[in-house]
Design a protein around this motif. Structure first.
Motif, mmCIF file in Angstrom:
data_model
loop_
_atom_site.group_PDB
_atom_site.id
_atom_site.type_symbol
_atom_site.label_atom_id
_atom_site.label_comp_id
_atom_site.label_asym_id
_atom_site.label_seq_id
_atom_site.Cartn_x
_atom_site.Cartn_y
_atom_site.Cartn_z
ATOM 1 N N LEU A 109 38.230 9.984 -1.441
ATOM 2 C CA LEU A 109 37.625 11.291 -1.701
ATOM 3 C C LEU A 109 38.689 12.326 -1.403
ATOM 4 C CD1 LEU A 109 35.223 13.100 -2.407
ATOM 5 C CD2 LEU A 109 34.496 12.958 -0.009
ATOM 6 N N ARG A 110 39.126 13.033 -2.459
ATOM 7 C CA ARG A 110 40.253 13.949 -2.326
ATOM 8 C C ARG A 110 39.888 15.295 -2.957
ATOM 9 N NH1 ARG A 110 44.596 12.046 -6.043
ATOM 10 N NH2 ARG A 110 44.629 10.203 -4.691
ATOM 11 N N ASP A 111 39.798 16.322 -2.136
ATOM 12 C CA ASP A 111 39.511 17.679 -2.627
ATOM 13 C C ASP A 111 38.263 17.728 -3.490
ATOM 14 O OD1 ASP A 111 41.869 18.615 -1.391
ATOM 15 O OD2 ASP A 111 43.072 18.082 -3.136
ATOM 16 N N GLY A 112 37.207 17.046 -3.025
ATOM 17 C CA GLY A 112 35.941 17.067 -3.736
ATOM 18 C C GLY A 112 35.881 16.150 -4.940
ATOM 19 N N GLU A 113 36.888 15.299 -5.120
ATOM 20 C CA GLU A 113 36.933 14.375 -6.245
ATOM 21 C C GLU A 113 36.994 12.940 -5.732
ATOM 22 O OE1 GLU A 113 37.069 15.133 -9.618
ATOM 23 O OE2 GLU A 113 36.859 17.285 -9.252
ATOM 24 N N LEU A 114 36.162 12.093 -6.298
ATOM 25 C CA LEU A 114 36.235 10.655 -6.023
ATOM 26 C C LEU A 114 37.318 10.064 -6.917
ATOM 27 C CD1 LEU A 114 32.429 9.886 -5.902
ATOM 28 C CD2 LEU A 114 34.010 9.580 -3.979
ATOM 29 N N VAL A 115 38.175 9.238 -6.338
ATOM 30 C CA VAL A 115 39.325 8.697 -7.059
ATOM 31 C C VAL A 115 39.112 7.214 -7.348
ATOM 32 C CG1 VAL A 115 41.830 8.333 -7.005
ATOM 33 C CG2 VAL A 115 40.826 10.355 -5.895
ATOM 34 N N TYR A 116 39.473 6.785 -8.550
ATOM 35 C CA TYR A 116 39.493 5.367 -8.901
ATOM 36 C C TYR A 116 40.684 5.096 -9.814
ATOM 37 C CZ TYR A 116 37.300 6.642 -13.432
ATOM 38 O OH TYR A 116 37.022 7.179 -14.662
ATOM 39 N N ALA A 117 41.093 3.847 -9.881
ATOM 40 C CA ALA A 117 42.229 3.444 -10.718
ATOM 41 C C ALA A 117 43.460 4.314 -10.437
ATOM 42 C CB ALA A 117 41.863 3.479 -12.202
ATOM 43 N N GLN A 118 43.629 4.676 -9.190
ATOM 44 C CA GLN A 118 44.771 5.432 -8.665
ATOM 45 C C GLN A 118 44.790 6.908 -9.041
ATOM 46 O OE1 GLN A 118 48.678 3.720 -8.772
ATOM 47 N NE2 GLN A 118 47.947 1.637 -8.437
ATOM 48 N N THR A 119 44.559 7.234 -10.324
ATOM 49 C CA THR A 119 44.712 8.628 -10.746
ATOM 50 C C THR A 119 43.476 9.221 -11.411
ATOM 51 O OG1 THR A 119 45.602 7.966 -12.903
ATOM 52 C CG2 THR A 119 47.199 8.297 -11.121
ATOM 53 N N LEU A 159 36.027 3.732 2.296
ATOM 54 C CA LEU A 159 35.545 5.086 2.030
ATOM 55 C C LEU A 159 34.097 5.230 2.490
ATOM 56 C CD1 LEU A 159 35.835 7.908 0.919
ATOM 57 C CD2 LEU A 159 35.376 7.010 -1.390
ATOM 58 N N ALA A 160 33.300 4.183 2.303
ATOM 59 C CA ALA A 160 31.898 4.224 2.750
ATOM 60 C C ALA A 160 31.822 4.435 4.258
ATOM 61 C CB ALA A 160 31.194 2.929 2.355
ATOM 62 N N ILE A 161 32.736 3.826 4.997
ATOM 63 C CA ILE A 161 32.755 4.003 6.454
ATOM 64 C C ILE A 161 33.040 5.467 6.804
ATOM 65 C CG2 ILE A 161 34.066 3.452 8.552
ATOM 66 C CD1 ILE A 161 34.363 0.595 7.402
ATOM 67 N N LYS A 162 33.971 6.072 6.084
ATOM 68 C CA LYS A 162 34.287 7.487 6.323
ATOM 69 C C LYS A 162 33.087 8.377 6.004
ATOM 70 C CE LYS A 162 39.269 7.153 5.430
ATOM 71 N NZ LYS A 162 40.378 7.601 4.543
ATOM 72 N N LEU A 163 32.434 8.116 4.881
ATOM 73 C CA LEU A 163 31.280 8.929 4.497
ATOM 74 C C LEU A 163 30.126 8.755 5.482
ATOM 75 C CD1 LEU A 163 31.200 8.351 0.624
ATOM 76 C CD2 LEU A 163 32.134 10.313 1.860
ATOM 77 N N SER A 175 15.158 6.365 1.959
ATOM 78 C CA SER A 175 16.154 5.572 2.681
ATOM 79 C C SER A 175 16.118 5.832 4.186
ATOM 80 C CB SER A 175 17.562 5.869 2.149
ATOM 81 O OG SER A 175 17.944 7.205 2.491
ATOM 82 N N GLY A 176 15.578 7.008 4.570
ATOM 83 C CA GLY A 176 15.582 7.384 5.980
ATOM 84 C C GLY A 176 16.936 7.858 6.457
ATOM 85 N N ILE A 177 17.858 8.072 5.503
ATOM 86 C CA ILE A 177 19.231 8.460 5.835
ATOM 87 C C ILE A 177 19.579 9.764 5.131
ATOM 88 C CG2 ILE A 177 21.665 7.774 5.793
ATOM 89 C CD1 ILE A 177 20.677 4.876 5.425
ATOM 90 N N GLY A 178 20.216 10.657 5.873
ATOM 91 C CA GLY A 178 20.739 11.875 5.293
ATOM 92 C C GLY A 178 22.251 11.890 5.404
ATOM 93 N N TYR A 179 22.900 12.631 4.517
ATOM 94 C CA TYR A 179 24.355 12.745 4.527
ATOM 95 C C TYR A 179 24.718 14.205 4.737
ATOM 96 C CZ TYR A 179 29.153 12.948 2.734
ATOM 97 O OH TYR A 179 30.495 13.177 2.587
ATOM 98 N N ASP A 180 25.400 14.480 5.842
ATOM 99 C CA ASP A 180 25.798 15.849 6.185
ATOM 100 C C ASP A 180 27.139 16.155 5.530
ATOM 101 O OD1 ASP A 180 25.900 18.335 7.313
ATOM 102 O OD2 ASP A 180 26.613 17.648 9.266
ATOM 103 N N TYR A 181 27.124 17.107 4.601
ATOM 104 C CA TYR A 181 28.346 17.446 3.863
ATOM 105 C C TYR A 181 28.529 18.957 3.892
ATOM 106 C CZ TYR A 181 31.752 17.503 -0.007
ATOM 107 O OH TYR A 181 32.871 17.690 -0.793
ATOM 108 N N ASN A 182 29.587 19.390 4.547
ATOM 109 C CA ASN A 182 29.901 20.813 4.665
ATOM 110 C C ASN A 182 28.718 21.622 5.192
ATOM 111 O OD1 ASN A 182 32.476 20.289 3.740
ATOM 112 N ND2 ASN A 182 32.034 20.906 1.621
#
Length: 201
Positions: A109-119, A159-163, A175-182
């Motif tokens: 996760l880089r600057d609000g973008e999810l990255v795959y296949a390197q670029t 990445l899932a561990i970081k999130l 799910s009983g789970i929330g994600y705190d983002y900004n």
């Protein structure tokens, strides 16, 4: 059965993939027909299916090739080699792909973008995180791919561990789970293998 069977799920996936490798003669004969076979692991790395061992050194890393390969990724509707759910056509060559989970895997996760296949990137939508009750893994929709639009794609374990570091209890969602983002808490959605193969709800 769940992909995270008792023991190390990565080790399980590795052993499963080894069991899917065919005789060398199969790959030689199909290569003459310009058919090639690939594997995408749980970290989103691309390998020739019969490559052993599979590690960062033996993965395909050319940014130009990966972008070309993953841009053309699509469902296999050819009626042949149906155990390979995806294909990536390249001129008169056909690449068949059997992923450990999804063919695209977000690993940064880089600057609000999810990255795959390197670029390659997909805008991160914090309200679109999905937890799969079958695989016990996190997924995020792919919105900007021409042929796989709206497919839920795996988020790599590191990445899932970081999130999940900012996950909080949230009784108001299934799910009983929330994600705190900004500073804002978003419900983590739930899905199943059957649901996510139909695309994003």
């Amino acid at each position: 059965s769940k992909a995270s069977v008792s023991g190390d799920p990565l080790k399980y996936a590795e052993e499963l993939q080894k069991s899917q490798i065919k005789e060398a003669s199969f790959y030689e004969i199909e290569a003459e027909k310009r058919n090639y076979f690939y594997h995408v692991d749980l970290q989103g790395r691309l390998f020739l299916e019969d490559m052993l061992p599979k590690n960062i050194a033996t993965s395909l890393k050319s940014e130009k090739f990966l972008k070309f390969f993953f841009t053309r990724l699509q469902k296999n509707n050819m009626g042949i080699f149906t155990e390979y759910e995806y294909i990536s056509p390249c001129g008169n060559e056909m690449n068949f792909i059997r992923p450990a989970d999804t063919p695209i895997c977000f690993n940064e996760l880089r600057d609000g973008e999810l990255v795959y296949a390197q670029t390659m990137t997909q805008r991160f939508e914090p309200d679109m995180l999905h937890f799969c009750t079958d695989t016990e893994r996190l997924y995020h929709p792919l919105f900007n791919h021409k042929r796989l639009r709206d497919n839920l794609c795996l988020i790599s374990s590191h990445l899932a561990i970081k999130l999940s570091a900012t996950f909080v209890p949230l009784e108001s969602c299934h799910s009983g789970i929330g994600y705190d983002y900004n500073g804002t808490t978003f419900p983590v959605l739930t899905t199943s293998v059957a649901e996510r193969t139909q695309g994003c709800p």
